[in-house]
Design a protein around this motif. Structure first.
Motif, short mmCIF file in Angstrom:
data_model
loop_
_atom_site.label_atom_id
_atom_site.label_comp_id
_atom_site.label_asym_id
_atom_site.label_seq_id
_atom_site.Cartn_x
_atom_site.Cartn_y
_atom_site.Cartn_z
N ASP A 280 -35.55 50.91 24.18
CA ASP A 280 -34.96 49.82 24.95
C ASP A 280 -33.55 49.50 24.46
O ASP A 280 -32.64 49.27 25.28
CB ASP A 280 -35.83 48.56 24.84
CG ASP A 280 -37.13 48.69 25.62
OD1 ASP A 280 -37.20 49.56 26.51
OD2 ASP A 280 -38.07 47.93 25.32
N TYR A 285 -34.01 54.35 29.22
CA TYR A 285 -34.57 54.27 30.57
C TYR A 285 -34.89 52.82 30.89
O TYR A 285 -34.98 51.97 30.00
CB TYR A 285 -35.81 55.14 30.72
CG TYR A 285 -37.04 54.65 29.98
CD1 TYR A 285 -37.99 53.87 30.62
CD2 TYR A 285 -37.25 54.97 28.64
CE1 TYR A 285 -39.12 53.42 29.96
CE2 TYR A 285 -38.38 54.52 27.97
CZ TYR A 285 -39.29 53.75 28.63
OH TYR A 285 -40.41 53.29 27.97
N ARG A 286 -35.03 52.52 32.17
CA ARG A 286 -35.37 51.18 32.63
C ARG A 286 -36.65 51.25 33.47
O ARG A 286 -37.12 52.34 33.81
CB ARG A 286 -34.24 50.59 33.48
CG ARG A 286 -32.89 50.52 32.78
CD ARG A 286 -31.89 49.75 33.66
NE ARG A 286 -31.80 50.33 35.00
CZ ARG A 286 -30.97 51.32 35.31
NH1 ARG A 286 -30.19 51.85 34.40
NH2 ARG A 286 -30.94 51.79 36.56
N ALA A 287 -37.16 50.09 33.82
CA ALA A 287 -38.39 50.05 34.61
C ALA A 287 -38.22 50.71 35.97
O ALA A 287 -39.17 51.23 36.54
CB ALA A 287 -38.84 48.60 34.78
N ASP A 288 -36.97 50.70 36.49
CA ASP A 288 -36.72 51.31 37.79
C ASP A 288 -36.18 52.74 37.69
O ASP A 288 -35.69 53.29 38.67
CB ASP A 288 -35.74 50.46 38.60
CG ASP A 288 -34.39 50.29 37.91
OD1 ASP A 288 -34.30 50.66 36.70
OD2 ASP A 288 -33.43 49.81 38.55
N SER A 289 -36.29 53.33 36.47
CA SER A 289 -35.86 54.73 36.30
C SER A 289 -36.78 55.65 37.08
O SER A 289 -37.93 55.30 37.37
CB SER A 289 -35.88 55.12 34.82
OG SER A 289 -34.95 54.37 34.07
N TRP A 291 -39.48 58.35 38.12
CA TRP A 291 -40.81 58.56 37.53
C TRP A 291 -40.80 59.64 36.45
O TRP A 291 -41.41 59.48 35.39
CB TRP A 291 -41.78 58.94 38.65
CG TRP A 291 -43.15 59.30 38.16
CD1 TRP A 291 -44.14 58.45 37.81
CD2 TRP A 291 -43.67 60.62 37.94
NE1 TRP A 291 -45.26 59.13 37.39
CE2 TRP A 291 -44.99 60.47 37.46
CE3 TRP A 291 -43.15 61.89 38.10
CZ2 TRP A 291 -45.79 61.56 37.15
CZ3 TRP A 291 -43.95 62.99 37.79
CH2 TRP A 291 -45.25 62.82 37.32
N ILE A 294 -39.40 58.33 33.13
CA ILE A 294 -40.36 57.45 32.44
C ILE A 294 -41.47 58.25 31.80
O ILE A 294 -41.84 58.02 30.64
CB ILE A 294 -40.92 56.42 33.45
CG1 ILE A 294 -39.81 55.47 33.92
CG2 ILE A 294 -42.07 55.63 32.81
CD1 ILE A 294 -40.25 54.51 35.00
N GLU A 295 -42.01 59.22 32.53
CA GLU A 295 -43.08 60.06 31.98
C GLU A 295 -42.60 60.88 30.79
O GLU A 295 -43.34 61.07 29.81
CB GLU A 295 -43.66 60.97 33.06
CG GLU A 295 -44.49 60.24 34.11
CD GLU A 295 -45.61 59.43 33.48
OE1 GLU A 295 -46.35 59.99 32.65
OE2 GLU A 295 -45.74 58.25 33.83
N PHE A 297 -40.40 60.04 28.57
CA PHE A 297 -40.34 59.21 27.37
C PHE A 297 -41.73 58.79 26.90
O PHE A 297 -41.94 58.57 25.71
CB PHE A 297 -39.42 58.01 27.61
CG PHE A 297 -37.97 58.36 27.52
CD1 PHE A 297 -37.37 58.59 26.29
CD2 PHE A 297 -37.20 58.52 28.66
CE1 PHE A 297 -36.03 58.94 26.20
CE2 PHE A 297 -35.86 58.87 28.58
CZ PHE A 297 -35.27 59.08 27.34
N HIS A 298 -42.69 58.69 27.83
CA HIS A 298 -44.07 58.46 27.40
C HIS A 298 -44.56 59.63 26.55
O HIS A 298 -45.19 59.45 25.50
CB HIS A 298 -44.98 58.28 28.62
CG HIS A 298 -44.89 56.94 29.26
ND1 HIS A 298 -44.71 55.78 28.53
CD2 HIS A 298 -44.94 56.55 30.56
CE1 HIS A 298 -44.67 54.74 29.35
NE2 HIS A 298 -44.80 55.19 30.60
#
Length: 352
Positions: A280, A285-289, A291, A294-295, A297-298
């Motif tokens: 953060d 990345y942001r919540a609206d990045s 998909w 986001i995956e 970085f998970h």
């Protein structure tokens, strides 16, 4: 009989899958068929049957984290397409018994993924059967009592023989498909185990000062995952087949429950939040990045967790040379105590 010869390839940690392969061999021999049972431990090349005669080929392995073990998946991936041959798939899985009730295990993708691979190779699959033999996962529970092992094994031996008679006669049996809805439900867990969980479990074994360096665990490890670094050291190649801990003549191999569970908890409440905070702060990345980002970085978070676990395991392995550390690890491991029984398969069948 529809077939003239039978080839069975098996992988077995503590003997369950080996027994199943042996029981099917006995049925085939009773019907005067040529049969060969092949252990794929440490396989470097694949011994293939001459399929000029009608051939039945079997693949038999335990279920690890709702998957076929990686060594068997690798073997099936490399197995060539052979003409004049049908196949069957057997997975042994964690059977239990409560009073007189036999409790089945779950297969996950242990049947589905090998079946897809073999279908893509144009094989005809004539049998898909789970066998609920006694659970041997010493990480989670003590080995079952011998009378329970005997009861479960006797029942599954009979089921295996009936399965063998059916498919050898040219009929089909797909019992694995009965539990398909449940298996599909746990498929995400199976994927998580294959890519993350098995590497965590590979670092839960440790040899204590009771080890006399007999080398049995190293010499018999089916995937060559244990190295000698003054004491046995489990590498990431470990498939948690439980052969080493169950076969150690000195009971010197322990499941490091306090270390393993403690690090997992520490990772969840400290490491993962710290990694998320760092991501953060760096605005990666942001919540609206998208998909995919986001995956990504998970997945990266879990890779960091595995690296962290590898490093701490190596540190603990070094510290085990100090007597006081050795004692702490040993006596905070449930497997140290007599009530945490080891698992021994009943009536182990020999290869021929």
């Amino acid at each position: 009989m529809k077939y003239e010869q039978v080839f069975i390839y098996y992988f077995s940690g503590t003997g369950n899958a080996r027994n199943v392969a042996g029981w099917i061999r006995n049925v085939a021999q009773d019907h005067k068929l040529a049969v060969k049972v092949i252990n794929i431990d440490r396989f470097k090349k694949i011994e293939l049957p001459d399929t000029s005669r009608k051939t039945l080929i079997g693949f038999c392995a335990p279920t690890h984290g709702f998957n076929m073990p990686p060594i068997m998946l690798k073997f099936i991936f490399k197995f060539p397409r052979l003409k004049n041959a049908d196949v069957f798939i057997i997975n042994t899985r964690a059977g239990l018994k409560l009073s007189k009730l036999f409790i089945p295990g779950m297969s996950g993708i242990a049947q589905m993924l090998p079946a897809v691979i073999l279908l893509l190779k144009s094989y005809r699959i004539v049998g898909m059967q789970p066998m609920d033999l006694p659970s041997n996962w010493i990480f989670l529970h003590p080995g079952l009592k011998q009378q329970v092992v005997s009861s479960i094994t006797t029942r599954i031996k009979r089921i295996t023989e009936n399965f063998a008679k059916r498919i050898l006669s040219g009929k089909t049996k797909y019992k694995a498909l009965i539990s398909l809805p449940i298996d599909l439900a746990v498929a995400p867990i199976a994927v998580g185990y294959y890519f993350i969980g098995r590497f965590y479990l590979a670092k839960t074994m440790m040899a204590t000062s009771d080890c006399n360096l007999c080398m049995k665990c190293i010499n018999e490890c089916p995937v060559e995952a244990i190295q000698l670094k003054k004491m046995p050291f489990w590498t990431y190649r470990c498939e948690s087949c439980m052969r080493c801990i169950n076969a150690c003549p000195k009971r010197a191999i322990e499941v490091t429950h306090t270390f393993s569970i403690g690090l997992l908890v520490l990772s969840m409440i400290v490491l993962m939040p710290a990694v998320i905070f760092l991501f953060d702060e760096l605005k990666l990345y942001r919540a609206d990045s998208p998909w995919l980002i986001i995956e990504f970085f998970h997945i990266l978070k879990w890779i960091i967790f595995i690296i962290f676990f590898f490093i701490t395991y190596r540190i603990l392995h070094y510290l085990m040379r100090f007597k006081w550390v050795n004692k702490i690890v040993a006596y905070t491991s449930l497997s140290k105590y007599k009530f945490w029984r080891r698992y021994h398969a009943m009536g182990m069948m020999n290869d021929e």
